[in-house]
Design a protein around this motif. Sequence first.
Motif, PDB file in Angstrom:
ATOM      1  N   VAL A 168     -27.055  75.659  24.301  1.00 46.05           N
ATOM      2  CA  VAL A 168     -27.372  74.746  23.165  1.00 46.05           C
ATOM      3  C   VAL A 168     -28.709  75.822  22.360  1.00 46.05           C
ATOM      4  N   LYS A 169     -28.765  75.843  20.850  1.00 51.53           N
ATOM      5  CA  LYS A 169     -29.599  76.129  20.154  1.00 51.53           C
ATOM      6  C   LYS A 169     -31.446  75.572  20.539  1.00 51.53           C
ATOM      7  N   ASN A 170     -31.080  74.197  20.616  1.00 45.59           N
ATOM      8  CA  ASN A 170     -32.551  73.639  20.619  1.00 45.59           C
ATOM      9  C   ASN A 170     -32.325  72.280  21.014  1.00 45.59           C
ATOM     10  N   LYS A 171     -33.037  71.468  20.641  1.00 46.66           N
ATOM     11  CA  LYS A 171     -33.522  70.097  21.320  1.00 46.66           C
ATOM     12  C   LYS A 171     -32.790  69.467  19.842  1.00 46.66           C
ATOM     13  N   ASP A 172     -32.836  69.680  18.986  1.00 46.56           N
ATOM     14  CA  ASP A 172     -31.799  68.955  18.054  1.00 46.56           C
ATOM     15  C   ASP A 172     -30.543  69.302  18.107  1.00 46.56           C
ATOM     16  N   ASP A 173     -29.931  70.232  18.376  1.00 47.19           N
ATOM     17  CA  ASP A 173     -29.173  71.192  18.393  1.00 47.19           C
ATOM     18  C   ASP A 173     -27.922  69.170  19.881  1.00 47.19           C
ATOM     19  N   ILE A 174     -29.050  70.062  20.987  1.00 51.78           N
ATOM     20  CA  ILE A 174     -28.512  68.707  21.526  1.00 51.78           C
ATOM     21  C   ILE A 174     -27.936  67.151  20.823  1.00 51.78           C
ATOM     22  N   LEU A 175     -28.636  66.717  20.476  1.00 55.39           N
ATOM     23  CA  LEU A 175     -29.100  65.239  19.872  1.00 55.39           C
ATOM     24  C   LEU A 175     -27.611  65.599  18.880  1.00 55.39           C
ATOM     25  N   PHE A 176     -27.159  66.191  18.121  1.00 63.98           N
ATOM     26  CA  PHE A 176     -26.559  66.349  16.927  1.00 63.98           C
ATOM     27  C   PHE A 176     -24.962  66.497  17.996  1.00 63.98           C
ATOM     28  N   GLU A 177     -25.210  67.418  18.517  1.00 62.11           N
ATOM     29  CA  GLU A 177     -23.964  67.505  19.475  1.00 62.11           C
ATOM     30  C   GLU A 177     -23.093  65.757  20.682  1.00 62.11           C
ATOM     31  N   SER A 193     -24.135  63.343  19.271  1.00 58.07           N
ATOM     32  CA  SER A 193     -23.902  62.011  18.540  1.00 58.07           C
ATOM     33  C   SER A 193     -21.894  62.268  18.191  1.00 58.07           C
ATOM     34  N   ARG A 194     -22.153  64.233  17.773  1.00 58.67           N
ATOM     35  CA  ARG A 194     -20.981  64.274  17.218  1.00 58.67           C
ATOM     36  C   ARG A 194     -19.647  63.853  18.148  1.00 58.67           C
ATOM     37  N   LEU A 195     -19.955  64.384  19.406  1.00 59.05           N
ATOM     38  CA  LEU A 195     -18.825  63.973  20.295  1.00 59.05           C
ATOM     39  C   LEU A 195     -18.674  63.149  20.766  1.00 59.05           C
ATOM     40  N   ALA A 196     -19.736  61.228  20.272  1.00 58.66           N
ATOM     41  CA  ALA A 196     -19.298  60.454  20.247  1.00 58.66           C
ATOM     42  C   ALA A 196     -18.445  59.853  19.248  1.00 58.66           C
ATOM     43  N   TYR A 241     -15.270  51.342  20.783  1.00 59.18           N
ATOM     44  CA  TYR A 241     -16.120  51.086  20.135  1.00 59.18           C
ATOM     45  C   TYR A 241     -17.971  51.530  21.607  1.00 59.18           C
ATOM     46  N   MET A 242     -17.250  49.709  21.854  1.00 56.03           N
ATOM     47  CA  MET A 242     -17.877  49.391  23.310  1.00 56.03           C
ATOM     48  C   MET A 242     -17.942  50.633  24.559  1.00 56.03           C
ATOM     49  N   ASP A 243     -16.503  51.081  24.431  1.00 46.80           N
ATOM     50  CA  ASP A 243     -16.287  51.818  25.295  1.00 46.80           C
ATOM     51  C   ASP A 243     -18.061  53.237  26.008  1.00 46.80           C
ATOM     52  N   LEU A 244     -17.487  53.392  24.349  1.00 44.14           N
ATOM     53  CA  LEU A 244     -18.363  54.735  24.118  1.00 44.14           C
ATOM     54  C   LEU A 244     -19.577  54.352  23.897  1.00 44.14           C
ATOM     55  N   LEU A 245     -20.058  52.585  24.127  1.00 50.91           N
ATOM     56  CA  LEU A 245     -22.073  53.109  23.663  1.00 50.91           C
ATOM     57  C   LEU A 245     -22.041  52.763  25.757  1.00 50.91           C
ATOM     58  N   SER A 246     -21.544  52.575  26.369  1.00 53.75           N
ATOM     59  CA  SER A 246     -21.825  52.330  27.936  1.00 53.75           C
ATOM     60  C   SER A 246     -21.707  53.902  28.066  1.00 53.75           C
ATOM     61  N   ASN A 247     -21.136  54.502  27.495  1.00 54.74           N
ATOM     62  CA  ASN A 247     -21.855  56.579  28.221  1.00 54.74           C
ATOM     63  C   ASN A 247     -22.702  56.554  26.972  1.00 54.74           C
ATOM     64  N   GLU A 248     -23.528  58.234  27.948  1.00 57.35           N
ATOM     65  CA  GLU A 248     -24.813  58.386  27.425  1.00 57.35           C
ATOM     66  C   GLU A 248     -24.465  59.160  26.170  1.00 57.35           C
ATOM     67  N   PHE A 249     -22.982  59.546  25.528  1.00 58.71           N
ATOM     68  CA  PHE A 249     -22.956  59.663  24.034  1.00 58.71           C
ATOM     69  C   PHE A 249     -23.209  58.724  23.126  1.00 58.71           C
ATOM     70  N   GLY A 250     -22.503  57.729  23.419  1.00 60.22           N
ATOM     71  CA  GLY A 250     -21.875  56.423  22.890  1.00 60.22           C
ATOM     72  C   GLY A 250     -23.572  55.789  22.608  1.00 60.22           C
ATOM     73  N   ALA A 251     -23.799  55.585  23.530  1.00 61.12           N
ATOM     74  CA  ALA A 251     -25.895  54.672  23.768  1.00 61.12           C
ATOM     75  C   ALA A 251     -26.693  55.716  22.434  1.00 61.12           C
ATOM     76  N   CYS A 252     -26.428  57.544  22.697  1.00 62.88           N
ATOM     77  CA  CYS A 252     -26.959  58.186  21.931  1.00 62.88           C
ATOM     78  C   CYS A 252     -27.033  58.350  20.356  1.00 62.88           C
ATOM     79  N   LEU A 253     -26.212  58.016  20.453  1.00 68.65           N
ATOM     80  CA  LEU A 253     -25.778  57.615  19.121  1.00 68.65           C
ATOM     81  C   LEU A 253     -26.168  56.811  18.152  1.00 68.65           C
TER      82      LEU A 253
END
Length: 202
Positions: free
Chosen positions: A57-66, A68-71, A100-112
């Motif tokens: 990853v490039k930096n911490k912001d890159d982690i957040l973006f990726e 959310s994008r994957l979610a 959508y609720m299934d998405l929210l149950s995983n790390e990426f969805g919650a992060c979104l």
Amino acid sequence: MVWTDVTLNRDDPREQKRMAVLRTGARLFNARGFDRTSLDDIASELNVSKRTLYYYVKNKDDILFECSRLALEFMQEATDNSKNLDMPPLDRLAIVMRSYMDLLSNEFGACLVLSKDRVLSNDSQKILHSGRRALDQTVRELIEQGVADGTIAPCEPKLATAALFGAFNWVPHWNIEGDRDAYADIADNFLTIFLEGLRARN
């Protein structure tokens, strides 16, 4: 969690390790908050040096973006299925919101929904906002179709959509420890309330 805990794809072990970084980052962002999580924290969780993370990853912001994008990418199949005109709009709406609720149950969805993207670059924000708008528009159009064909009671689709997402997006805030099955039960209960409220009465 350490590198050896990650199931590596023989064809692309780098991508598997990158996903481990993203999942760990998302989990820590969700638990501690984005601002209170450092790359050192993520590296420590993975038992590697911070310098090692820069291979993935490039930096911490890159982690957040990726994350959310994957979610948002995860929702593509559900939004595609929502275009199946053989099913009533309410049924298609239920499919989208359960996904959508299934998405929210995983790390990426919650992060979104738990981490705000205002810390990201303008270009990254635009990409994520576009994905969110597309999802919002999908739900709004389903409600509009139901109103038009008489299966959904007359209502303001924009407000109905906001109510749905407002309720669903709040779940990761109060049900942090919930697993996928728990989230599915919440989705069933929410949809009983919302879909019955939207359903047209004869």
